[in-house]
Design an enzyme around this catalytic site. Structure first.
Site, mmCIF file in Angstrom:
data_model
loop_
_atom_site.group_PDB
_atom_site.id
_atom_site.type_symbol
_atom_site.label_atom_id
_atom_site.label_comp_id
_atom_site.label_asym_id
_atom_site.label_seq_id
_atom_site.Cartn_x
_atom_site.Cartn_y
_atom_site.Cartn_z
ATOM 1 N N SER A 9 -3.178 -6.332 2.864
ATOM 2 C CA SER A 9 -1.888 -6.228 3.406
ATOM 3 C C SER A 9 -0.829 -5.296 2.999
ATOM 4 O O SER A 9 -1.260 -4.766 4.321
ATOM 5 C CB SER A 9 -1.665 -7.685 2.769
ATOM 6 O OG SER A 9 -0.278 -7.990 3.124
ATOM 7 N N HIS A 21 10.330 0.485 -4.526
ATOM 8 C CA HIS A 21 11.440 1.118 -3.941
ATOM 9 C C HIS A 21 12.325 1.591 -5.290
ATOM 10 O O HIS A 21 12.092 0.925 -6.517
ATOM 11 C CB HIS A 21 12.216 -0.498 -3.634
ATOM 12 C CG HIS A 21 11.829 -0.960 -1.784
ATOM 13 N ND1 HIS A 21 11.365 -0.596 -0.667
ATOM 14 C CD2 HIS A 21 11.056 -1.738 -2.545
ATOM 15 C CE1 HIS A 21 10.970 -1.137 -0.159
ATOM 16 N NE2 HIS A 21 10.650 -2.396 -1.212
ATOM 17 N N CYS A 49 -4.094 -10.988 0.545
ATOM 18 C CA CYS A 49 -5.492 -11.579 0.615
ATOM 19 C C CYS A 49 -6.212 -11.797 0.322
ATOM 20 O O CYS A 49 -6.724 -12.732 -0.260
ATOM 21 C CB CYS A 49 -5.183 -11.889 2.472
ATOM 22 S SG CYS A 49 -6.370 -10.309 2.750
#
Length: 118
Positions: free
Chosen positions: A64, A69, A84
């Site tokens: 994934s 940020h 996953c």
């Protein structure tokens, strides 16, 4: 010989947290190393330095993705791992807990997200 496809359950293991480090150079090196230590398969990494302030990095993983940020004006960086693979997600959490990072977990750890059943 054709490789068999692996059928995965429709669920994602999410891990969300905030840290106080905002230096893009450190963050990129640290989190690349954490992903490699856990054994995630890194497909690509892309990042962007915003002209006024802030930094975003995204690792595309076979399992994934990981996103970073920064909010340097506030002194915080938001990290989110979606995977996953439950065991790699748990190992990643342990690596973060054992690091020197000052972590503020968002939630109680790894959340399992599934689609709503009909």
């Amino acid at each position: 010989m054709k490789e068999k496809s692996k059928i995965l359950a429709a669920k994602i293991h999410n891990l969300k947290f905030w840290i106080t480090e905002c230096d893009p150079m450190l963050l990129k090196v640290w989190f690349q190393n954490y992903l490699e230590k856990v054994g995630f398969v890194i497909l690509n990494c892309s990042d962007h330095h915003f002209p006024v302030q802030g930094y975003t990095a995204l690792w595309m993983l076979a399992e994934s993705h990981l996103a970073i940020h920064t909010f340097p004006d506030k002194g915080y960086t938001y990290i989110e791992l979606s995977s996953c693979n439950q065991s790699k997600s748990e190992h990643f959490k342990k690596v973060i807990e054992e690091s020197d990072l000052k972590v503020n977990w968002n939630g109680e750890g790894i959340e399992i997200c599934k689609p709503i059943s009909s």
